[in-house]
Design an enzyme around this catalytic site. Structure first.
Site, PDB file in Angstrom:
ATOM      1  N   LYS A 157      40.837  57.274  -8.632  1.00  0.00           N
ATOM      2  CA  LYS A 157      41.673  56.565  -7.653  1.00  0.00           C
ATOM      3  C   LYS A 157      40.952  55.285  -7.261  1.00  0.00           C
ATOM      4  O   LYS A 157      39.724  55.220  -7.309  1.00  0.00           O
ATOM      5  CB  LYS A 157      41.873  57.415  -6.393  1.00  0.00           C
ATOM      6  CG  LYS A 157      43.067  57.003  -5.557  1.00  0.00           C
ATOM      7  CD  LYS A 157      44.341  57.634  -6.073  1.00  0.00           C
ATOM      8  CE  LYS A 157      45.569  57.137  -5.384  1.00  0.00           C
ATOM      9  NZ  LYS A 157      46.747  57.928  -5.764  1.00  0.00           N
ATOM     10  N   ASP A 197      50.249  53.031  -6.164  1.00  0.00           N
ATOM     11  CA  ASP A 197      50.224  53.983  -5.047  1.00  0.00           C
ATOM     12  C   ASP A 197      50.735  53.176  -3.848  1.00  0.00           C
ATOM     13  O   ASP A 197      51.426  52.145  -4.042  1.00  0.00           O
ATOM     14  CB  ASP A 197      48.801  54.532  -4.823  1.00  0.00           C
ATOM     15  CG  ASP A 197      48.785  55.746  -3.885  1.00  0.00           C
ATOM     16  OD1 ASP A 197      49.095  56.856  -4.344  1.00  0.00           O
ATOM     17  OD2 ASP A 197      48.479  55.592  -2.690  1.00  0.00           O
TER      18      ASP A 197
HETATM   19  P1  NDP Z   1      54.974  52.875  -0.905  1.00  0.00           P
HETATM   20  O1  NDP Z   1      54.005  51.829  -0.593  1.00  0.00           O
HETATM   21  O2  NDP Z   1      56.081  52.598  -1.842  1.00  0.00           O
HETATM   22  O3  NDP Z   1      55.613  53.468   0.429  1.00  0.00           O
HETATM   23  C1  NDP Z   1      54.798  53.990   1.426  1.00  0.00           C
HETATM   24  C2  NDP Z   1      55.668  54.464   2.576  1.00  0.00           C
HETATM   25  O4  NDP Z   1      54.869  55.184   3.491  1.00  0.00           O
HETATM   26  C3  NDP Z   1      56.271  53.317   3.361  1.00  0.00           C
HETATM   27  O5  NDP Z   1      57.482  53.728   3.929  1.00  0.00           O
HETATM   28  C4  NDP Z   1      55.216  53.080   4.438  1.00  0.00           C
HETATM   29  O6  NDP Z   1      55.711  52.452   5.600  1.00  0.00           O
HETATM   30  C5  NDP Z   1      54.784  54.480   4.748  1.00  0.00           C
HETATM   31  N1  NDP Z   1      53.402  54.466   5.206  1.00  0.00           N
HETATM   32  C6  NDP Z   1      52.319  54.027   4.520  1.00  0.00           C
HETATM   33  N2  NDP Z   1      51.209  54.142   5.260  1.00  0.00           N
HETATM   34  C7  NDP Z   1      51.609  54.656   6.434  1.00  0.00           C
HETATM   35  C8  NDP Z   1      50.922  55.015   7.604  1.00  0.00           C
HETATM   36  N3  NDP Z   1      49.586  54.863   7.717  1.00  0.00           N
HETATM   37  N4  NDP Z   1      51.654  55.551   8.610  1.00  0.00           N
HETATM   38  C9  NDP Z   1      53.002  55.708   8.502  1.00  0.00           C
HETATM   39  N5  NDP Z   1      53.703  55.376   7.406  1.00  0.00           N
HETATM   40  C10 NDP Z   1      53.016  54.864   6.395  1.00  0.00           C
HETATM   41  O7  NDP Z   1      54.084  54.106  -1.440  1.00  0.00           O
HETATM   42  P2  NDP Z   1      54.546  55.360  -2.291  1.00  0.00           P
HETATM   43  O8  NDP Z   1      55.921  55.772  -1.944  1.00  0.00           O
HETATM   44  O9  NDP Z   1      54.195  55.115  -3.694  1.00  0.00           O
HETATM   45  O10 NDP Z   1      53.513  56.468  -1.762  1.00  0.00           O
HETATM   46  C11 NDP Z   1      53.827  57.354  -0.702  1.00  0.00           C
HETATM   47  C12 NDP Z   1      52.938  58.577  -0.791  1.00  0.00           C
HETATM   48  O11 NDP Z   1      53.151  59.226  -2.060  1.00  0.00           O
HETATM   49  C13 NDP Z   1      51.438  58.295  -0.736  1.00  0.00           C
HETATM   50  O12 NDP Z   1      50.802  59.376  -0.111  1.00  0.00           O
HETATM   51  C14 NDP Z   1      51.039  58.253  -2.203  1.00  0.00           C
HETATM   52  O13 NDP Z   1      49.670  58.525  -2.382  1.00  0.00           O
HETATM   53  C15 NDP Z   1      51.918  59.372  -2.750  1.00  0.00           C
HETATM   54  N6  NDP Z   1      52.168  59.375  -4.180  1.00  0.00           N
HETATM   55  C16 NDP Z   1      52.687  58.283  -4.820  1.00  0.00           C
HETATM   56  C17 NDP Z   1      52.938  58.329  -6.166  1.00  0.00           C
HETATM   57  C18 NDP Z   1      53.588  57.217  -6.886  1.00  0.00           C
HETATM   58  O14 NDP Z   1      53.869  57.382  -8.078  1.00  0.00           O
HETATM   59  N7  NDP Z   1      53.882  56.095  -6.256  1.00  0.00           N
HETATM   60  C19 NDP Z   1      52.597  59.520  -6.969  1.00  0.00           C
HETATM   61  C20 NDP Z   1      52.128  60.630  -6.181  1.00  0.00           C
HETATM   62  C21 NDP Z   1      51.912  60.533  -4.849  1.00  0.00           C
HETATM   63  P3  NDP Z   1      55.345  50.917   5.890  1.00  0.00           P
HETATM   64  O15 NDP Z   1      56.222  50.121   4.979  1.00  0.00           O
HETATM   65  O16 NDP Z   1      55.617  50.741   7.323  1.00  0.00           O
HETATM   66  O17 NDP Z   1      53.875  50.778   5.551  1.00  0.00           O
HETATM   67  O1  2IT Z   2      48.908  59.944  -6.413  1.00  0.00           O
HETATM   68  C1  2IT Z   2      49.342  59.769  -7.576  1.00  0.00           C
HETATM   69  O2  2IT Z   2      49.451  60.723  -8.369  1.00  0.00           O
HETATM   70  C2  2IT Z   2      49.739  58.424  -7.976  1.00  0.00           C
HETATM   71  N1  2IT Z   2      49.678  57.515  -7.166  1.00  0.00           N
HETATM   72  C3  2IT Z   2      50.180  58.163  -9.379  1.00  0.00           C
HETATM   73  C4  2IT Z   2      49.006  57.954 -10.282  1.00  0.00           C
HETATM   74  C5  2IT Z   2      49.329  57.517 -11.694  1.00  0.00           C
HETATM   75  O3  2IT Z   2      48.355  57.294 -12.420  1.00  0.00           O
HETATM   76  O4  2IT Z   2      50.494  57.408 -12.074  1.00  0.00           O
END
Ligand code: NDP
Ligand code: 2IT
Length: 478
Positions: A157, A197
């Site tokens: 990461k 992420d």
């Molecule tokens: P994005 O940046 O697309 O969206 C993040 C969302 O979470 C936004 O709505 C954001 O709101 C909110 N958020 C972020 N930080 C905070 C905080 N400190 N407090 C409250 N709300 C918060 O990210 P993703 O959707 O990609 O990721 C969301 C989660 O999913 C994370 O935990 C990530 O690690 C996990 N994840 C993502 C993957 C991927 O493929 N993208 C794969 C597996 C897991 P705001 O706009 O106000 O910041």
């Molecule tokens: O938390 C996660 O699994 C991710 N943000 C996706 C990682 C990836 O390599 O696609």
């Protein structure tokens, strides 16, 4: 407190003891609780000021320690101790110039946590809350998540304490170019393959990949999450959210239930939340909420596909706030500064960030009759929250199983890049579904408990751990 912990204070730990006897002979027969305490004490001493990392390791230890201690091969090879020490952490300065000509300085990291089963693989997070502790917890979780997918991917990461919010596209581009100028020498299609992420979406991946390609003078699949036009996989954008719903459907099916007609509460409104909502709507559930760090919106009429398209444009193109939803759709209300867990629902999907659902929130959801909780985000539920759900017999899907569809589809993107071919949307979606079903089956096989719902936390932890442990044993002491 177990007697052997009494004189093991931070001050009394010298260099020799920090790198030795995690489970000494005298402790081998003790209750796992004491072993967990002892192990965690040592881990905290070696890694002070890293609360998120401690939390992730504690959550794993709580469910695997008894099983681990039954496996002398693992204990003698100190697999758990080795697995909690990253292969390496790279940290670097990222300088860039903002639109007004000011020099800005951020810190970047890549945690290459464990490479036993494949090249390091995991996302990059750009957010002001990023610290080494956060990236170590995420990298640690990624090891087991990637192992669960069955694909050859180690755990890693990275990211930076950079906030893309409020920055111009050119500022984001300059930041990404500077970040990759340093990171580029440490990654590669057979070494370490970053992706997105929080704060790293299609725009950032494009700038990062473009800079990597210039530096390496080669087009290789050294990053995933690329747009389709330049080598990305279809369905990668949707994969984490879709996979989350596929896993939830499997959990419900174990009780002869399904998604149709269920009400769902989702936190977040980014990539994972959007596509979790999309698949839920397609499969007949009613999505009641979305949120961001400002608050949540509640639409009792349900967020349908048309409204969701509006949200996607709001968040991904106009980069607006979710509060605007309540101005656009009068059926909805906006709740500033609040999280959505008080809204009565059948299904809850924390899809925003770590520790966004605590023990009190869990109690509220349980009291309101929640049937299943699936972690789309990484470690969104606090330890007390997890305990409450498991104790109450709620179907609780932990992040490393539930959201593995994103990285799994990254693995499929790597495969397509290596073969120089493209699969259709249907083909990738079918593979994603099959991987999620397989992960669910692994959780059931390691987490089944007599007279209770499957303990998916335990199942996911043991299944993921075992694969990596066997690979480490086979490769000798390193
Ligand atoms: P994005 O940046 O697309 O969206 C993040 C969302 O979470 C936004 O709505 C954001 O709101 C909110 N958020 C972020 N930080 C905070 C905080 N400190 N407090 C409250 N709300 C918060 O990210 P993703 O959707 O990609 O990721 C969301 C989660 O999913 C994370 O935990 C990530 O690690 C996990 N994840 C993502 C993957 C991927 O493929 N993208 C794969 C597996 C897991 P705001 O706009 O106000 O910041
Ligand atoms: O938390 C996660 O699994 C991710 N943000 C996706 C990682 C990836 O390599 O696609």
């Amino acid at each position: 407190m177990p007697p052997w912990l009494c004189n093991t204070t931070l001050a009394s730990v010298d260099a020799a003891s920090t790198e030795s006897d995690f489970i000494a002979e005298d402790a081998m027969t003790a209750e796992p609780t004491a072993d967990i305490e002892r192990f965690m004490q040592r881990l905290k001493e070696r890694n002070p000021h890293e609360p998120e990392f401690h939390q992730a390791v504690q959550e794993l230890s709580e469910t695997i320690m008894g099983w681990y201690l039954d496996h002398d091969r693992y204990v003698n090879a100190r697999i758990l101790e080795r697995l909690t020490e990253p292969d390496r952490i790279i940290t670097f300065r990222v300088c860039w110039e903002d639109d007004s000509g000011e020099v800005r300085i951020n810190r970047g990291w890549r945690v290459q946590f464990n490479g036993a089963i494949g090249p390091y693989k995991g996302g990059l997070r750009f957010h002001p809350t990023v610290t080494q502790s956060v990236l170590k917890f995420l990298g640690f979780e990624q090891i087991f998540k990637n192992a669960l997918t069955g694909l050859p991917m180690g755990g890693g990461k990275g990211g930076a304490n950079f906030d893309p919010k409020g920055k111009s596209d050119r500022e984001v581009m300059r930041f990404c170019q500077s970040f990759m100028t340093e990171l580029g020498r440490h990654i590669g299609e057979n070494t370490d393959v970053p992706a997105g992420d929080i704060g790293v979406g299609a725009r950032e991946i494009g700038y990062l990949f473009g800079q990597y390609r210039r530096l390496s003078n080669a087009w290789t699949g050294a990053m995933t999450g690329k747009a389709f036009e330049y080598g990305g996989s279809l369905i990668r954008t949707e994969a984490t959210g879709y996979g989350t719903v596929y896993f939830t459907r499997e959990m419900l099916a174990t009780q002869g239930d399904g998604l149709d007609g269920k009400t769902a509460v989702i936190s977040g409104s980014g990539n994972v939340a959007q596509y979790c909502a999309e698949k839920l709507i397609e499969l007949g559930s009613k999505v009641l909420t979305l949120s961001d760090s400002g608050g949540f919106v509640h639409d009792p009429d349900g967020i349908d596909l048309e409204k969701l398209e509006w949200v996607k444009a709001l968040k991904n193109e106009r980069r607006g706030r979710i509060s605007a939803y309540a101005e656009q759709y009068p059926s909805a209300t906006y709740h500033a500064g609040q999280r959505p867990w008080g809204v009565t629902c059948d299904l809850a999907f924390p899809c925003a960030t770590q520790n966004e659902l605590d023990g009190d929130d869990a109690k509220t959801l349980i009291d309101n009759g929640v049937l299943a909780v699936a972690e789309g985000a990484n470690m969104p539920t606090t330890f007390a929250g997890v305990q409450a759900f498991v104790d109450a017999g709620v179907l609780f899907g932990p992040a490393k199983a539930v959201n593995a569809g994103g990285v799994a589809t990254s693995g499929l993107e790597q495969a397509q890049n290596a073969m120089r071919i493209r699969w259709t949307r249907e083909e990738v979606d079918a593979r994603l579904l099959s991987i999620m079903q397989d992960i669910h089956a692994k959780c059931v096989s390691f987490g089944a408990e007599r007279g209770r719902p499957t303990n998916y936390v335990k199942g996911a932890n043991i299944a993921g751990f075992q694969r990596v442990a066997e690979a480490m044993l086979a490769q000798g002491i390193s």
